[in-house]
Design a protein around this motif. Structure first.
Motif, PDB file in Angstrom:
ATOM      1  N   ALA A 266       0.823  -1.215   0.000  1.00  9.86           N
ATOM      2  CA  ALA A 266       0.000   0.000   0.000  1.00  9.86           C
ATOM      3  C   ALA A 266       0.850   1.255   0.000  1.00  9.86           C
ATOM      4  CB  ALA A 266      -0.925  -0.005   1.217  1.00  9.86           C
ATOM      5  N   LEU A 267       2.040   1.168   0.589  1.00 12.39           N
ATOM      6  CA  LEU A 267       2.961   2.312   0.585  1.00 12.39           C
ATOM      7  C   LEU A 267       3.771   2.334  -0.706  1.00 12.39           C
ATOM      8  CD1 LEU A 267       4.280   4.646   2.382  1.00 12.39           C
ATOM      9  CD2 LEU A 267       6.103   3.003   2.752  1.00 12.39           C
ATOM     10  N   LEU A 268       4.350   1.198  -1.069  1.00  9.16           N
ATOM     11  CA  LEU A 268       5.259   1.144  -2.208  1.00  9.16           C
ATOM     12  C   LEU A 268       4.564   1.414  -3.535  1.00  9.16           C
ATOM     13  CD1 LEU A 268       7.431  -1.936  -1.182  1.00  9.16           C
ATOM     14  CD2 LEU A 268       7.923   0.486  -0.822  1.00  9.16           C
ATOM     15  N   GLU A 269       3.272   1.113  -3.602  1.00  7.41           N
ATOM     16  CA  GLU A 269       2.540   1.320  -4.857  1.00  7.41           C
ATOM     17  C   GLU A 269       1.780   2.639  -4.890  1.00  7.41           C
ATOM     18  OE1 GLU A 269       0.064  -2.108  -5.214  1.00  7.41           O
ATOM     19  OE2 GLU A 269       1.771  -3.509  -5.256  1.00  7.41           O
ATOM     20  N   GLN A 270       1.885   3.399  -3.812  1.00 10.19           N
ATOM     21  CA  GLN A 270       1.159   4.657  -3.743  1.00 10.19           C
ATOM     22  C   GLN A 270       1.723   5.664  -4.730  1.00 10.19           C
ATOM     23  OE1 GLN A 270       2.343   7.740  -2.375  1.00 10.19           O
ATOM     24  NE2 GLN A 270       0.426   8.862  -2.295  1.00 10.19           N
ATOM     25  N   THR A 271       0.846   6.324  -5.457  1.00  7.88           N
ATOM     26  CA  THR A 271       1.265   7.355  -6.406  1.00  7.88           C
ATOM     27  C   THR A 271       0.724   8.714  -5.961  1.00  7.88           C
ATOM     28  OG1 THR A 271      -0.671   6.983  -7.821  1.00  7.88           O
ATOM     29  CG2 THR A 271       1.339   5.742  -8.338  1.00  7.88           C
ATOM     30  N   ASN A 272       1.378   9.763  -6.424  1.00  7.13           N
ATOM     31  CA  ASN A 272       0.960  11.115  -6.089  1.00  7.13           C
ATOM     32  C   ASN A 272       0.551  11.833  -7.377  1.00  7.13           C
ATOM     33  OD1 ASN A 272       0.981  13.982  -5.508  1.00  7.13           O
ATOM     34  ND2 ASN A 272       1.982  13.457  -3.576  1.00  7.13           N
ATOM     35  N   PRO A 273      -0.759  12.016  -7.594  1.00  9.79           N
ATOM     36  CA  PRO A 273      -1.230  12.624  -8.844  1.00  9.79           C
ATOM     37  C   PRO A 273      -0.692  14.032  -9.064  1.00  9.79           C
ATOM     38  CG  PRO A 273      -3.044  11.592  -7.647  1.00  9.79           C
ATOM     39  CD  PRO A 273      -1.867  11.616  -6.717  1.00  9.79           C
ATOM     40  N   TYR A 274      -0.473  14.783  -7.996  1.00 10.50           N
ATOM     41  CA  TYR A 274      -0.009  16.164  -8.149  1.00 10.50           C
ATOM     42  C   TYR A 274       1.398  16.212  -8.729  1.00 10.50           C
ATOM     43  CZ  TYR A 274       0.324  21.147  -7.137  1.00 10.50           C
ATOM     44  OH  TYR A 274       0.437  22.504  -7.266  1.00 10.50           O
ATOM     45  N   PHE A 275       2.205  15.212  -8.395  1.00  9.01           N
ATOM     46  CA  PHE A 275       3.593  15.142  -8.854  1.00  9.01           C
ATOM     47  C   PHE A 275       3.733  14.117  -9.987  1.00  9.01           C
ATOM     48  CE2 PHE A 275       3.891  17.151  -4.794  1.00  9.01           C
ATOM     49  CZ  PHE A 275       5.002  17.984  -4.854  1.00  9.01           C
ATOM     50  N   ASN A 276       2.874  14.258 -11.007  1.00 13.88           N
ATOM     51  CA  ASN A 276       2.973  13.445 -12.219  1.00 13.88           C
ATOM     52  C   ASN A 276       2.855  11.947 -11.939  1.00 13.88           C
ATOM     53  OD1 ASN A 276       3.806  15.686 -14.237  1.00 13.88           O
ATOM     54  ND2 ASN A 276       5.295  15.908 -12.575  1.00 13.88           N
ATOM     55  N   ASP A 277       2.002  11.600 -10.950  1.00 12.57           N
ATOM     56  CA  ASP A 277       1.756  10.192 -10.602  1.00 12.57           C
ATOM     57  C   ASP A 277       3.017   9.436 -10.215  1.00 12.57           C
ATOM     58  OD1 ASP A 277      -1.076  10.141 -10.943  1.00 12.57           O
ATOM     59  OD2 ASP A 277      -0.780  10.154 -13.115  1.00 12.57           O
ATOM     60  N   VAL A 278       3.985  10.124  -9.655  1.00 15.47           N
ATOM     61  CA  VAL A 278       5.202   9.465  -9.199  1.00 15.47           C
ATOM     62  C   VAL A 278       4.858   8.466  -8.101  1.00 15.47           C
ATOM     63  CG1 VAL A 278       5.692  11.213  -7.422  1.00 15.47           C
ATOM     64  CG2 VAL A 278       7.557   9.843  -8.360  1.00 15.47           C
ATOM     65  N   LYS A 279       5.575   7.354  -8.063  1.00 20.46           N
ATOM     66  CA  LYS A 279       5.413   6.386  -6.973  1.00 20.46           C
ATOM     67  C   LYS A 279       6.165   6.930  -5.757  1.00 20.46           C
ATOM     68  CE  LYS A 279       4.365   1.998  -9.206  1.00 20.46           C
ATOM     69  NZ  LYS A 279       4.706   0.556  -9.296  1.00 20.46           N
ATOM     70  N   ALA A 280       5.492   7.831  -5.075  1.00 21.18           N
ATOM     71  CA  ALA A 280       6.143   8.557  -3.986  1.00 21.18           C
ATOM     72  C   ALA A 280       6.516   7.631  -2.833  1.00 21.18           C
ATOM     73  CB  ALA A 280       5.236   9.676  -3.492  1.00 21.18           C
ATOM     74  N   GLY A 281       5.678   6.634  -2.557  1.00 16.51           N
ATOM     75  CA  GLY A 281       5.988   5.716  -1.468  1.00 16.51           C
ATOM     76  C   GLY A 281       7.290   4.971  -1.702  1.00 16.51           C
ATOM     77  N   ALA A 282       7.436   4.409  -2.886  1.00 17.75           N
ATOM     78  CA  ALA A 282       8.659   3.668  -3.220  1.00 17.75           C
ATOM     79  C   ALA A 282       9.859   4.600  -3.279  1.00 17.75           C
ATOM     80  CB  ALA A 282       8.480   2.948  -4.554  1.00 17.75           C
ATOM     81  N   LEU A 283       9.650   5.813  -3.808  1.00 15.09           N
ATOM     82  CA  LEU A 283      10.752   6.772  -3.915  1.00 15.09           C
ATOM     83  C   LEU A 283      11.310   7.112  -2.533  1.00 15.09           C
ATOM     84  CD1 LEU A 283      10.850   9.912  -6.178  1.00 15.09           C
ATOM     85  CD2 LEU A 283      11.468  10.095  -3.773  1.00 15.09           C
ATOM     86  N   PHE A 284      10.430   7.442  -1.600  1.00 10.24           N
ATOM     87  CA  PHE A 284      10.926   7.831  -0.279  1.00 10.24           C
ATOM     88  C   PHE A 284      11.374   6.636   0.554  1.00 10.24           C
ATOM     89  CE2 PHE A 284       8.751  11.849  -1.280  1.00 10.24           C
ATOM     90  CZ  PHE A 284       9.778  12.733  -0.950  1.00 10.24           C
ATOM     91  N   ALA A 285      10.833   5.450   0.248  1.00 10.66           N
ATOM     92  CA  ALA A 285      11.352   4.250   0.912  1.00 10.66           C
ATOM     93  C   ALA A 285      12.809   4.034   0.516  1.00 10.66           C
ATOM     94  CB  ALA A 285      10.505   3.035   0.550  1.00 10.66           C
ATOM     95  N   THR A 286      13.111   4.266  -0.755  1.00 12.01           N
ATOM     96  CA  THR A 286      14.498   4.169  -1.220  1.00 12.01           C
ATOM     97  C   THR A 286      15.371   5.195  -0.509  1.00 12.01           C
ATOM     98  OG1 THR A 286      13.847   3.364  -3.405  1.00 12.01           O
ATOM     99  CG2 THR A 286      16.006   4.393  -3.232  1.00 12.01           C
ATOM    100  N   GLN A 287      14.878   6.421  -0.403  1.00 11.25           N
ATOM    101  CA  GLN A 287      15.650   7.462   0.270  1.00 11.25           C
ATOM    102  C   GLN A 287      15.813   7.160   1.761  1.00 11.25           C
ATOM    103  OE1 GLN A 287      16.709   8.533  -2.780  1.00 11.25           O
ATOM    104  NE2 GLN A 287      17.050  10.430  -1.657  1.00 11.25           N
ATOM    105  N   ALA A 288      14.775   6.588   2.370  1.00  8.80           N
ATOM    106  CA  ALA A 288      14.834   6.289   3.805  1.00  8.80           C
ATOM    107  C   ALA A 288      15.900   5.244   4.113  1.00  8.80           C
ATOM    108  CB  ALA A 288      13.471   5.800   4.290  1.00  8.80           C
ATOM    109  N   LYS A 289      16.111   4.316   3.192  1.00 11.68           N
ATOM    110  CA  LYS A 289      17.092   3.251   3.418  1.00 11.68           C
ATOM    111  C   LYS A 289      18.523   3.776   3.404  1.00 11.68           C
ATOM    112  CE  LYS A 289      14.034  -0.353   1.652  1.00 11.68           C
ATOM    113  NZ  LYS A 289      13.715  -1.260   0.531  1.00 11.68           N
TER     114      LYS A 289
END
Length: 426
Positions: A354-377
């Motif tokens: 649910a987090l990793l597949e979450q997209t943000n429509p305002y930011f061009n439907d980026v997979k924001a969950g996966a993006l920040f999970a990568t940054q968090a690691k």
């Protein structure tokens, strides 16, 4: 913060010995006979819909939110009312920069291990929960979010400047702080009237939070003047200011808010919670113009994070702890992230589809969950925050950097900042 920002935020909890005392004044009730639970937060936690969900499942509870726009006045109110012995909410939010001050007053907060519901072991990232555990093992706060860092930018403005504008292409621009400021020189030369970043303090704070040692060492000794990393960051940022890269807009001011809407700057240091800030301030007319890249100068870091606590002043401590525990469960924190970009600190949440597949429509439907999970690691530990860390950041260094943006000599402003930090630390 939590601007975590969030912005990013910390709430403290009450000690077991206070359970009886907390209830001695009688439970607080709303006019319709429901138990009223007050929760004091700041910036954006993403809890508004969650409050409605909790009330629907608990018809005997009414939740009242006290929401402050910025972290500093919220924490000033917290410490003032701690000293006065009355006036606090049932649940109080505390940002990481003020955590040391809260831990020094741990006796005024409930031990959530004692009054709270049973919680599974290892709910939070270890460094997150360690930060709010006293030396004698009391848990003073339930972790909400962390602030893994990425970089947000205006695609359309990058295109005007002839810079790469797709998330992969911009990674070379955001590889190091040297490359970031070099790209800023290119940008301001090509796009007159638009700055590279919003203000010096926001960039400086992100740089500063990447270091293992910040304003204090682990012995709570102030090291502002002796820490070479702080001065190096100061010099880099103030040099960029002198070259016209800053929009000189004080964070969270009305002018800063309007700056998002009017496109006054092209990049924004972006902890996960900043996505909600950008969307709310830039407005629907700028949807799709902002993008976020899974890159950050010098490899990433953490900026912000929060906890939920229950002060001993609470007349509804047990029910308050139940609400705080529910709000900080993985499922609810994923919902908060979807609402406002507050990135979860819960281990299960970080791997949840649910987090990793979450997209943000305002930011061009980026997979924001996966993006920040990568940054968090990329974050292995949070920078240690000393007793007056938040105060030094917000009331000393941010104003000193703003004074440079207003024309003050950078070396003179540095001396002012050092003296201000020494005064604040006394």
């Amino acid at each position: 913060m939590r601007q975590r920002w969030v912005s990013v935020l910390i709430c403290a909890a009450v000690s077991a010995a206070a359970t009886t005392a907390c209830g001695s004044g009688g439970a607080s009730q709303s006019p319709d006979g429901k138990t009223e639970l007050t929760i004091a937060t700041f910036n954006e936690f993403g809890y508004e819909d969650l409050f409605k969900e909790y009330e629907a499942a608990h018809p005997d509870v009414k939740i009242t939110q006290r929401k402050t726009g910025q972290g500093q006045p919220h924490h000033q109110n917290l410490f003032t009312k701690l000293g006065a012995g009355s006036g606090l909410a049932d649940i109080e939010a505390v940002e990481e920069g003020y955590l040391s001050q809260v831990m020094a007053k741990a006796s005024q907060f409930n031990d959530l291990k004692e009054i709270g519901p049973q919680i599974e072991d290892g709910r939070w990232l270890k460094w997150k929960s360690d930060a709010v555990t006293t030396k004698d093992g009391k848990l003073i706060g339930y972790g909400t979010d962390i602030g893994p860092l990425a970089m947000c930018y205006r695609k359309d403005l990058f295109q005007q400047a002839g810079l790469p504008s797709d998330p992969e292409g911009v990674k070379t621009l955001f590889a190091t702080w040297d490359s970031y400021f070099a790209a800023g020189d290119q940008f301001v030369a090509k796009v007159p009237g638009v700055a590279w970043f919003d203000n010096a303090a926001q960039v400086f704070n992100a740089m500063h939070n990447q270091h293992q040692v910040g304003y204090y060492d682990r012995d709570d000794k102030l090291v502002v003047e002796s820490n070479p990393d702080i001065k190096a960051d100061w010099d880099a940022v103030t040099k960029a200011v002198s070259k016209g890269q800053s929009a000189r807009l004080a964070a969270f001011s009305n002018e800063w808010n309007t700056g998002f809407k009017l496109g006054k700057f092209a990049t924004k240091t972006c902890p996960s919670w900043m996505l909600g800030v950008i969307e709310s301030q830039a407005g629907p007319e700028n949807k799709g113009k902002w993008a976020v890249a899974d890159a950050f100068p010098n490899g990433g870091g953490n900026w912000g994070g929060s906890y939920l606590s229950v002060p001993k002043q609470s007349k509804n401590a047990k029910k308050a702890a139940e609400l705080a525990a529910w709000l900080t469960a993985p499922e609810q924190q994923i919902k908060a992230f979807k609402a406002k970009g507050t990135f979860p600190s819960q281990v299960k949440a970080l791997d949840a589809p649910a987090l990793l597949e979450q997209t943000n429509p305002y930011f061009n439907d980026v997979k924001a969950g996966a993006l920040f999970a990568t940054q968090a690691k990329k974050v292995t530990a949070a920078q240690y925050k000393g007793p007056k860390d938040g105060e030094i950041q917000e009331t000393v260094f941010s104003p000193a950097l703003q004074s440079v943006e207003q024309g003050k000599n950078a070396d003179e402003a540095w001396r002012t900042a050092v003296q201000g930090a020494e005064k604040a630390a006394k």
